[in-house]
Design a protein around this motif. Structure first.
Motif, mmCIF file in Angstrom:
data_model
loop_
_atom_site.group_PDB
_atom_site.id
_atom_site.type_symbol
_atom_site.label_atom_id
_atom_site.label_comp_id
_atom_site.label_asym_id
_atom_site.label_seq_id
_atom_site.Cartn_x
_atom_site.Cartn_y
_atom_site.Cartn_z
ATOM 1 N N LEU A 26 0.832 -1.200 0.000
ATOM 2 C CA LEU A 26 0.000 0.000 0.000
ATOM 3 C C LEU A 26 0.866 1.249 0.000
ATOM 4 C CD1 LEU A 26 -2.783 1.350 0.211
ATOM 5 C CD2 LEU A 26 -2.545 1.224 2.701
ATOM 6 N N GLN A 27 1.943 1.261 0.788
ATOM 7 C CA GLN A 27 2.826 2.422 0.821
ATOM 8 C C GLN A 27 3.468 2.665 -0.551
ATOM 9 O OE1 GLN A 27 4.740 0.825 4.553
ATOM 10 N NE2 GLN A 27 4.945 2.988 4.993
ATOM 11 N N GLN A 28 3.866 1.595 -1.216
ATOM 12 C CA GLN A 28 4.422 1.743 -2.565
ATOM 13 C C GLN A 28 3.375 2.337 -3.505
ATOM 14 O OE1 GLN A 28 6.040 -2.007 -3.859
ATOM 15 N NE2 GLN A 28 7.363 -2.198 -2.076
ATOM 16 N N TRP A 29 2.135 1.882 -3.380
ATOM 17 C CA TRP A 29 1.064 2.414 -4.231
ATOM 18 C C TRP A 29 0.831 3.894 -3.921
ATOM 19 C CZ3 TRP A 29 -3.672 4.676 -3.294
ATOM 20 C CH2 TRP A 29 -4.504 4.824 -4.412
ATOM 21 N N ILE A 30 0.857 4.259 -2.646
ATOM 22 C CA ILE A 30 0.666 5.662 -2.268
ATOM 23 C C ILE A 30 1.728 6.541 -2.929
ATOM 24 C CG2 ILE A 30 0.805 7.307 -0.348
ATOM 25 C CD1 ILE A 30 -0.459 5.121 1.416
ATOM 26 N N VAL A 31 3.000 6.138 -2.821
ATOM 27 C CA VAL A 31 4.090 6.932 -3.378
ATOM 28 C C VAL A 31 3.947 7.091 -4.885
ATOM 29 C CG1 VAL A 31 6.589 6.982 -3.749
ATOM 30 C CG2 VAL A 31 5.674 6.377 -1.504
ATOM 31 N N ALA A 32 3.408 6.082 -5.539
ATOM 32 C CA ALA A 32 3.221 6.133 -6.992
ATOM 33 C C ALA A 32 1.961 6.899 -7.398
ATOM 34 C CB ALA A 32 3.172 4.722 -7.563
ATOM 35 N N ASN A 33 1.108 7.233 -6.420
ATOM 36 C CA ASN A 33 -0.172 7.877 -6.739
ATOM 37 C C ASN A 33 -0.456 9.054 -5.811
ATOM 38 O OD1 ASN A 33 -1.684 5.876 -8.793
ATOM 39 N ND2 ASN A 33 -0.589 4.646 -7.264
ATOM 40 N N LEU A 34 0.564 9.855 -5.566
ATOM 41 C CA LEU A 34 0.410 10.962 -4.627
ATOM 42 C C LEU A 34 -0.582 12.009 -5.102
ATOM 43 C CD1 LEU A 34 4.137 11.455 -3.547
ATOM 44 C CD2 LEU A 34 2.272 10.578 -2.127
ATOM 45 N N ASP A 35 -0.844 12.076 -6.397
ATOM 46 C CA ASP A 35 -1.766 13.078 -6.915
ATOM 47 C C ASP A 35 -3.225 12.718 -6.682
ATOM 48 O OD1 ASP A 35 -1.469 10.916 -8.665
ATOM 49 O OD2 ASP A 35 -2.047 12.108 -10.404
ATOM 50 N N GLN A 36 -3.487 11.516 -6.188
ATOM 51 C CA GLN A 36 -4.856 11.084 -5.970
ATOM 52 C C GLN A 36 -5.351 11.464 -4.575
ATOM 53 O OE1 GLN A 36 -5.933 7.147 -7.191
ATOM 54 N NE2 GLN A 36 -4.309 7.018 -8.733
ATOM 55 N N ASP A 37 -6.663 11.278 -4.365
ATOM 56 C CA ASP A 37 -7.254 11.499 -3.050
ATOM 57 C C ASP A 37 -6.829 10.353 -2.138
ATOM 58 O OD1 ASP A 37 -8.703 12.089 -0.852
ATOM 59 O OD2 ASP A 37 -10.681 11.975 -1.795
ATOM 60 N N LEU A 38 -6.072 10.658 -1.097
ATOM 61 C CA LEU A 38 -5.504 9.620 -0.238
ATOM 62 C C LEU A 38 -5.973 9.792 1.200
ATOM 63 C CD1 LEU A 38 -1.855 9.604 -1.669
ATOM 64 C CD2 LEU A 38 -3.721 8.040 -2.236
ATOM 65 N N ASP A 39 -7.253 10.070 1.371
ATOM 66 C CA ASP A 39 -7.763 10.182 2.736
ATOM 67 C C ASP A 39 -7.891 8.796 3.366
ATOM 68 O OD1 ASP A 39 -10.049 9.053 1.617
ATOM 69 O OD2 ASP A 39 -11.154 10.930 1.566
ATOM 70 N N VAL A 40 -8.175 8.771 4.636
ATOM 71 C CA VAL A 40 -8.204 7.501 5.376
ATOM 72 C C VAL A 40 -9.254 6.558 4.801
ATOM 73 C CG1 VAL A 40 -8.776 6.449 7.605
ATOM 74 C CG2 VAL A 40 -7.257 8.420 7.506
ATOM 75 N N GLU A 41 -10.393 7.096 4.430
ATOM 76 C CA GLU A 41 -11.451 6.238 3.899
ATOM 77 C C GLU A 41 -11.006 5.561 2.606
ATOM 78 O OE1 GLU A 41 -11.855 9.282 5.033
ATOM 79 O OE2 GLU A 41 -13.017 8.826 6.848
ATOM 80 N N THR A 42 -10.365 6.314 1.725
ATOM 81 C CA THR A 42 -9.894 5.751 0.459
ATOM 82 C C THR A 42 -8.841 4.668 0.703
ATOM 83 O OG1 THR A 42 -10.304 7.825 -0.714
ATOM 84 C CG2 THR A 42 -8.754 6.281 -1.730
ATOM 85 N N LEU A 43 -7.897 4.958 1.561
ATOM 86 C CA LEU A 43 -6.831 3.990 1.837
ATOM 87 C C LEU A 43 -7.375 2.773 2.570
ATOM 88 C CD1 LEU A 43 -3.987 6.442 2.904
ATOM 89 C CD2 LEU A 43 -4.332 5.370 0.672
ATOM 90 N N ALA A 44 -8.324 2.983 3.453
ATOM 91 C CA ALA A 44 -8.924 1.852 4.173
ATOM 92 C C ALA A 44 -9.638 0.908 3.218
ATOM 93 C CB ALA A 44 -9.887 2.370 5.241
ATOM 94 N N ARG A 45 -10.342 1.474 2.246
ATOM 95 C CA ARG A 45 -11.004 0.611 1.254
ATOM 96 C C ARG A 45 -9.979 -0.199 0.481
ATOM 97 N NH1 ARG A 45 -14.307 5.178 0.465
ATOM 98 N NH2 ARG A 45 -13.092 5.795 -1.363
ATOM 99 N N ARG A 46 -8.879 0.428 0.122
ATOM 100 C CA ARG A 46 -7.862 -0.297 -0.625
ATOM 101 C C ARG A 46 -7.223 -1.393 0.233
ATOM 102 N NH1 ARG A 46 -5.826 0.658 -5.504
ATOM 103 N NH2 ARG A 46 -3.873 -0.416 -6.015
ATOM 104 N N ALA A 47 -7.110 -1.154 1.530
ATOM 105 C CA ALA A 47 -6.553 -2.151 2.446
ATOM 106 C C ALA A 47 -7.601 -3.144 2.927
ATOM 107 C CB ALA A 47 -5.929 -1.451 3.645
#
Length: 314
Positions: free
Chosen positions: A215-236
């Motif tokens: 997930l951290q690797q995906w975040i670094v590759a997609n910093l321009d996206q909406d990365l709030d807790v809800e979005t990241l929680a769904r991905r996790a």
């Protein structure tokens, strides 16, 4: 500009923490385009100096070497030992003439003895923060963080946190590119924010596949996206509350703090390596607009993006 570093030691110095300072500031990396520093280990006595590990090191420079240093670094020293009066005097004189002072682990107690922590935020190894606060009640001890930059005095926690503080200094003086190059040589992360926790509640995640590495690797590759807790929680595939708690436990920082730090780091790279407008960089790293980028960048780095670009761009 940082040019000259003196590591100050006396009887009982911890060799690993001294090694951190030697590795961070004493190696010639000019073949990689990294500025070279004058570096020396010095102390109140020259010759064989006993370490905390039962062997001695040879110290060739006396305290007069401190007078030439832009940075005086104190590795871990005995907390309950007697700090030589000459060491206290040398540290005070260095600070008074404008040098920066850095401590690693229990080296903070030496700075406390010199009065350099009075009225100042500081830290040390998490096992000793209560003792530091008790012995030096005028110090504003911040427990558990990796390091505290309090102007010209920087205090760091145990062992590896000294590397983080040293890289922080390199980044301040010469930019993120130089700090990252040194980190690669040292095979350590180029950036751990000073406010990150010293230790992680679960050093090894449960062996159930729930790790945040991917997930951290995906975040670094997609910093321009909406990365709030809800979005990241769904991905996790977790509830937001569970995700936020587990992320903090495993990573050592909240999702918001970690994402913001990665965005600032990416902004640094773009400011150094491109001529893109600030507004575009803000969008590229996910801050949305230049005002938000300026706010977070100034809070983390202490300067505006434009000031940083003028100082460190190619």
């Amino acid at each position: 500009m940082l040019k000259n570093v003196a590591a100050l030691v006396y009887d009982g110095v911890a060799p690993f923490e001294l090694g951190v300072l030697c590795e961070a500031f004493g190696i010639d990396r000019s073949d990689e385009g990294i500025p070279g520093l004058e570096f020396a280990v010095c102390g109140p006595e020259t010759g064989a100096v006993p370490t905390s590990m039962g062997f001695s090191i040879n110290v060739e420079e006396g305290l007069e070497r401190v007078a030439a240093a832009d940075l005086v670094a104190v590795p871990a020293m005995p907390r309950n030992g007697v700090t030589p009066a000459s060491v206290i005097e040398a540290l005070r004189a260095a600070y008074d003439r404008g040098a920066r002072i850095l401590s690693v682990c229990s080296g903070a107690f030496v700075l406390g003895e010199a009065g350099l922590l009075d009225g100042r935020e500081c830290t040390t190894h998490w096992r000793y923060t209560h003792e530091l606060a008790t012995r030096f009640p005028l110090a504003r001890v911040v427990p558990e963080v990796l390091y505290v930059d309090s102007g010209r005095v920087i205090t760091s926690a145990g062992t590896a946190a000294g590397i983080d503080a040293a890289l922080h200094l390199w980044r301040q003086e010469y930019g993120a590119g130089v700090a990252s190059a040194i980190a690669r040589r040292m095979v350590v992360p180029p950036q751990r924010d000073g406010g990150q926790a010293q230790y992680i509640a679960r050093p090894v995640p449960d062996c159930d596949g729930e790790t945040f590495g991917a997930l951290q690797q995906w975040i670094v590759a997609n910093l321009d996206q909406d990365l709030d807790v809800e979005t990241l929680a769904r991905r996790a595939v977790m509830s937001p509350r569970t995700f936020a708690r587990r992320f903090r436990d495993e990573v050592g920082a909240t999702p918001h703090v970690w994402v913001t730090t990665q965005r600032v780091l990416r902004a640094e790279q773009l400011l150094e390596q491109t001529d893109r407008p600030i507004e575009r960089i803000a969008g590229d790293v996910g801050f949305g607009n230049a005002a938000t980028l300026r706010h977070h960048f100034a809070r983390v780095r202490g300067v505006s993006p434009q000031q940083y670009r003028r100082a460190f761009s190619a």
